[in-house]
Design a protein around this motif. Structure first.
Motif, mmCIF file in Angstrom:
data_model
loop_
_atom_site.group_PDB
_atom_site.id
_atom_site.type_symbol
_atom_site.label_atom_id
_atom_site.label_comp_id
_atom_site.label_asym_id
_atom_site.label_seq_id
_atom_site.Cartn_x
_atom_site.Cartn_y
_atom_site.Cartn_z
ATOM 1 N N ASN A 43 0.845 -1.191 0.000
ATOM 2 C CA ASN A 43 0.000 0.000 0.000
ATOM 3 C C ASN A 43 0.880 1.241 0.000
ATOM 4 O O ASN A 43 1.488 1.590 0.999
ATOM 5 C CB ASN A 43 -0.919 -0.006 1.214
ATOM 6 C CG ASN A 43 -1.950 1.101 1.110
ATOM 7 O OD1 ASN A 43 -1.868 1.959 0.222
ATOM 8 N ND2 ASN A 43 -2.915 1.082 2.005
ATOM 9 N N VAL A 44 0.871 1.881 -1.147
ATOM 10 C CA VAL A 44 1.786 3.009 -1.327
ATOM 11 C C VAL A 44 1.320 4.246 -0.550
ATOM 12 O O VAL A 44 2.113 5.106 -0.180
ATOM 13 C CB VAL A 44 1.969 3.273 -2.838
ATOM 14 C CG1 VAL A 44 0.778 4.014 -3.404
ATOM 15 C CG2 VAL A 44 3.261 3.988 -3.123
ATOM 16 N N LEU B 157 0.724 5.498 -9.274
ATOM 17 C CA LEU B 157 -0.486 5.553 -10.102
ATOM 18 C C LEU B 157 -1.014 4.164 -10.477
ATOM 19 O O LEU B 157 -2.216 3.926 -10.382
ATOM 20 C CB LEU B 157 -0.253 6.417 -11.347
ATOM 21 C CG LEU B 157 -0.019 7.904 -11.062
ATOM 22 C CD1 LEU B 157 0.054 8.700 -12.348
ATOM 23 C CD2 LEU B 157 -1.101 8.475 -10.149
ATOM 24 N N PRO B 158 -0.158 3.218 -10.885
ATOM 25 C CA PRO B 158 -0.688 1.876 -11.158
ATOM 26 C C PRO B 158 -1.402 1.276 -9.945
ATOM 27 O O PRO B 158 -2.419 0.597 -10.103
ATOM 28 C CB PRO B 158 0.562 1.073 -11.519
ATOM 29 C CG PRO B 158 1.511 2.072 -12.034
ATOM 30 C CD PRO B 158 1.255 3.324 -11.253
ATOM 31 N N GLU B 162 -6.080 0.519 -9.119
ATOM 32 C CA GLU B 162 -6.820 -0.666 -8.713
ATOM 33 C C GLU B 162 -8.166 -0.294 -8.100
ATOM 34 O O GLU B 162 -9.076 -1.111 -8.048
ATOM 35 C CB GLU B 162 -5.990 -1.493 -7.719
ATOM 36 C CG GLU B 162 -4.859 -2.242 -8.409
ATOM 37 C CD GLU B 162 -3.804 -2.735 -7.439
ATOM 38 O OE1 GLU B 162 -4.106 -2.817 -6.232
ATOM 39 O OE2 GLU B 162 -2.698 -3.024 -7.889
ATOM 40 N N TRP B 163 -8.253 0.945 -7.619
ATOM 41 C CA TRP B 163 -9.556 1.397 -7.148
ATOM 42 C C TRP B 163 -10.455 1.638 -8.347
ATOM 43 O O TRP B 163 -10.021 2.212 -9.338
ATOM 44 C CB TRP B 163 -9.434 2.697 -6.339
ATOM 45 C CG TRP B 163 -8.610 2.549 -5.098
ATOM 46 C CD1 TRP B 163 -8.091 1.399 -4.602
ATOM 47 C CD2 TRP B 163 -8.207 3.591 -4.217
ATOM 48 N NE1 TRP B 163 -7.383 1.656 -3.462
ATOM 49 C CE2 TRP B 163 -7.448 2.988 -3.187
ATOM 50 C CE3 TRP B 163 -8.434 4.965 -4.185
ATOM 51 C CZ2 TRP B 163 -6.895 3.722 -2.152
ATOM 52 C CZ3 TRP B 163 -7.887 5.695 -3.157
ATOM 53 C CH2 TRP B 163 -7.127 5.077 -2.143
ATOM 54 N N GLN B 171 -2.065 3.464 -16.903
ATOM 55 C CA GLN B 171 -1.438 3.728 -18.205
ATOM 56 C C GLN B 171 0.038 3.371 -18.106
ATOM 57 O O GLN B 171 0.592 3.340 -17.021
ATOM 58 C CB GLN B 171 -1.541 5.218 -18.558
ATOM 59 C CG GLN B 171 -2.916 5.815 -18.420
ATOM 60 C CD GLN B 171 -3.788 5.526 -19.605
ATOM 61 O OE1 GLN B 171 -3.331 4.932 -20.586
ATOM 62 N NE2 GLN B 171 -5.051 5.901 -19.532
ATOM 63 N N SER B 172 0.632 3.136 -19.270
ATOM 64 C CA SER B 172 2.098 2.988 -19.227
ATOM 65 C C SER B 172 2.675 4.387 -19.341
ATOM 66 O O SER B 172 3.039 4.831 -20.415
ATOM 67 C CB SER B 172 2.594 2.116 -20.367
ATOM 68 O OG SER B 172 1.543 1.422 -20.950
ATOM 69 N N TRP B 173 2.736 5.057 -18.224
ATOM 70 C CA TRP B 173 3.054 6.483 -18.215
ATOM 71 C C TRP B 173 4.396 6.813 -18.843
ATOM 72 O O TRP B 173 4.572 7.853 -19.457
ATOM 73 C CB TRP B 173 3.040 7.008 -16.777
ATOM 74 C CG TRP B 173 1.674 7.060 -16.199
ATOM 75 C CD1 TRP B 173 1.085 6.129 -15.385
ATOM 76 C CD2 TRP B 173 0.691 8.074 -16.411
ATOM 77 N NE1 TRP B 173 -0.196 6.518 -15.075
ATOM 78 C CE2 TRP B 173 -0.465 7.700 -15.681
ATOM 79 C CE3 TRP B 173 0.675 9.264 -17.141
ATOM 80 C CZ2 TRP B 173 -1.620 8.480 -15.668
ATOM 81 C CZ3 TRP B 173 -0.474 10.039 -17.122
ATOM 82 C CH2 TRP B 173 -1.605 9.649 -16.389
#
Lengths: 275, 318
Positions: A43-44, B157-158, B162-163, B171-173
């Motif tokens: 959990n980041v 961000l990845p 998941e939310w 995205q593959s930023w």
């Protein structure tokens, strides 16, 4: 009145949103620098379970923190002092001398201000190699004098015109030589603009990357930014240590910012308006 | 820089000081030469060796086939320039990419910075807080900025995506050429907006209050006041900010180098990175790279000249 409150509320919300955007990466870097790799991937967003300073010790040894910091200080100090002294001397003289030659020199100095660094870097690297200033932190500082002095001259030149000439004339009558007049009368009067110049150059030199990359060939001479870049290149999956290294490099800068915020903002606004 | 001409002209000064009159002309000339040397010498020395000579040298080498290793090189005229602009798709692509980047940054950065400046000036208590926060990213070096954002793009961000309501963040930023343009732009704006905001705030504070009050009394809405009173009054700041943004955008290097390295492939390569690669990573085609560097200089020069000359016409005095 109601409309005004609503507008003010919308205004505040927007500002708050942008504040979140501005702080989010820094916040993420800070909290995750205390976690283990596993905690990050679990959990980041969560706060770290405990304050693990291991990451920081690891990061400091990896980027050779104190040595890199010292190198950065040397480069910045040499460059900044040189730019201020050379710039003030030349800017003053050019502003106080009339005639074609003086104007010509002034134009010669400011003509290059639009030149991108990339347009000179290839030949500069060769010259630095030839003069053996490549591969030394002091040498790098000296190169910064050459690259940064034009802006300092320009700013001083503009400022000197606002200083009344009578001061120098009376100093001269009192028997001061030209250099004495400069050191004792002019230099202190230039203080506001010199602070602006110092701040703009400090931010530039401390954070610069490409020139040190080209000039510093020995790992022991690396500045903070170069060390971080190397560390990231080698261990780019070891986020806890990398984030710790980013935070620890950013801390001195942020502290400096908090203390001198007023001067920094004034310096930037003035540097821009006069530039 | 913009007003250099104005400053050198129009300032009249006395030629002679009473004290120097009795000196013989030759002696005086020698003395003034000596003092010129004393004051200009140090600056001139560093400036010539590390900037002027490299600049002239770059111009000369751009017309040779110098490869950095060989002792000799031949003069090839403008062949390098022709090759760069005609037969080098990577370089052309990097020019296009940099242009696109410059346009996006120019528009978004200045609108956002001006907007924030106007909004902050409306606040009373929270003014200082917001100013401090918005400018903070600018204190960090571009390299640190890039690595922080690299963490955000590859890890944060990845995970957030998941939310359910944030799936668009998946995205593959930094590895999809189409997306990574925006990643670079976002990181750049994050750091750059605060700087321009400071300049705009300083300009806004210089607008006389009575002008705004007069407009409000005349029945102008806040938006109209901004558009017709405030904006024309701060046009000089707009000129400066556009100039600085453009200049920086065309020289962008650190951020792209550290965030995507120009990749994937060469899809996010900017001009400066293309030059760097040509000269220092494997190729050592110094002559050819110098030609590209001169092209970059000419692009910066032409575009900023056009920008300044257009903007200067729109400035008004109070």
């Amino acid at each position: 009145m109601k409309k005004k409150t609503l507008l003010s509320f919308a205004n505040f919300t927007l500002l708050l949103l942008f504040a979140v955007f501005a702080l989010f990466p820094i916040y993420m870097a800070v909290i995750n620098s205390f976690k283990t790799q596993k905690e990050i991937f679990n959990n980041v967003l969560a706060l770290p379970s405990s304050l693990r300073f291991d990451n920081y010790l690891e990061a400091m040894s990896q980027i050779n923190f104190f040595n890199s910091m010292w190198n950065t200080v040397v480069v910045t100090f040499v460059g900044m002092t040189g730019i201020i002294v050379c710039g003030a001397l030349a800017g003053y003289k050019l502003a106080r001398t009339k005639g074609k030659i003086s104007t010509l020199f002034f134009l010669l100095f400011i003509a290059s201000m639009l030149m991108p660094f990339h347009s000179i870097m290839i030949t500069l690297t060769q010259i630095a190699k030839g003069l053996s200033v490549q591969g030394s932190t002091v040498g790098l500082g000296l190169i910064y004098i050459g690259l940064g002095v034009n802006m300092a001259i320009f700013l001083c030149h503009g400022f000197v015109k606002t200083i009344p000439k009578e001061l120098e004339e009376s100093a001269k009558i009192d028997g001061c030589s030209e250099l004495q007049t400069f050191v004792k009368i002019i230099f202190p009067l230039l203080r506001p603009i010199l602070i602006t110049i110092a701040i703009l150059n400090l931010l530039w030199l401390w954070n610069d990357f490409l020139l040190p990359l080209l000039m510093l060939t020995n790992v022991n001479d690396y500045t903070l930014i170069l060390s971080i870049n190397m560390f990231f290149g080698e261990y780019n999956n070891d986020w806890p240590s990398i984030l710790a290294s980013l935070v620890i490099t950013a801390v001195p800068v942020i502290v400096f910012y908090m203390v001198f915020q007023k001067f920094i903002m004034k310096g930037i606004a003035e540097g821009a308006v006069k530039g | 820089m913009l007003s250099a001409k104005k400053q050198t002209a129009g300032v009249k000064r006395k030629w002679y000081l009473p004290i120097t009159i009795h000196r013989r002309p030759a002696e005086k000339k020698y003395k003034s030469f000596l003092s010129m040397l004393l004051f200009l010498g140090p600056a001139l020395l560093f400036y010539s060796v590390f900037l002027l000579i490299p600049a002239i040298g770059g111009g000369y080498y751009s017309m040779t086939d110098w490869n950095g290793l060989a002792r000799t090189h031949d003069f090839v005229g403008i062949n390098n320039y022709i090759q760069a602009l005609r037969d080098d798709p990577d370089f052309i692509h990097s020019i296009g990419f940099t242009l696109k980047y410059a346009v996006v940054i120019l528009v978004v950065q200045n609108i956002a910075a001006l907007g924030l400046a106007v909004m902050i000036e409306e606040r009373a208590k929270s003014k200082t807080f917001f100013r401090t926060v918005f400018f903070m990213p600018n204190m960090l070096s571009l390299i640190i900025t890039a690595f922080m954002w690299s963490f955000i793009f590859t890890t944060v961000l990845p995970q957030l995506s998941e939310w359910a309501f944030l799936t668009f963040l998946d995205q593959s930023w930094t590895s999809d050429p189409k997306i990574s343009f925006y990643s670079i732009a976002i990181a750049s704006l994050w750091r750059g907006i605060g700087y321009m905001m400071i300049i705009y705030i300083a300009a806004l504070q210089g607008v006389p209050k009575h002008l705004k009050e007069a407009a409000i009394i005349d029945g102008a809405s806040p938006f109209q006041t901004l558009l017709y009173v405030t904006l024309p009054m701060i046009m000089h700041a707009v000129t400066i900010c556009l100039f600085m943004t453009l200049n920086d955008a065309f020289r962008v290097f650190d951020l792209v180098y550290a965030l995507t390295g120009g990749g994937p492939g060469r899809s996010t390569q900017v001009i400066a990175l293309n030059i760097y690669e040509e000269a220092f990573s494997g190729n050592y085609r110094y002559g050819y790279a110098s030609a590209k560097a001169m092209i970059l200089f000419i692009i910066v020069l032409v575009i900023t000249m056009i920008q300044v000359s257009i903007m200067k016409k729109r400035e008004v005095e109070s």
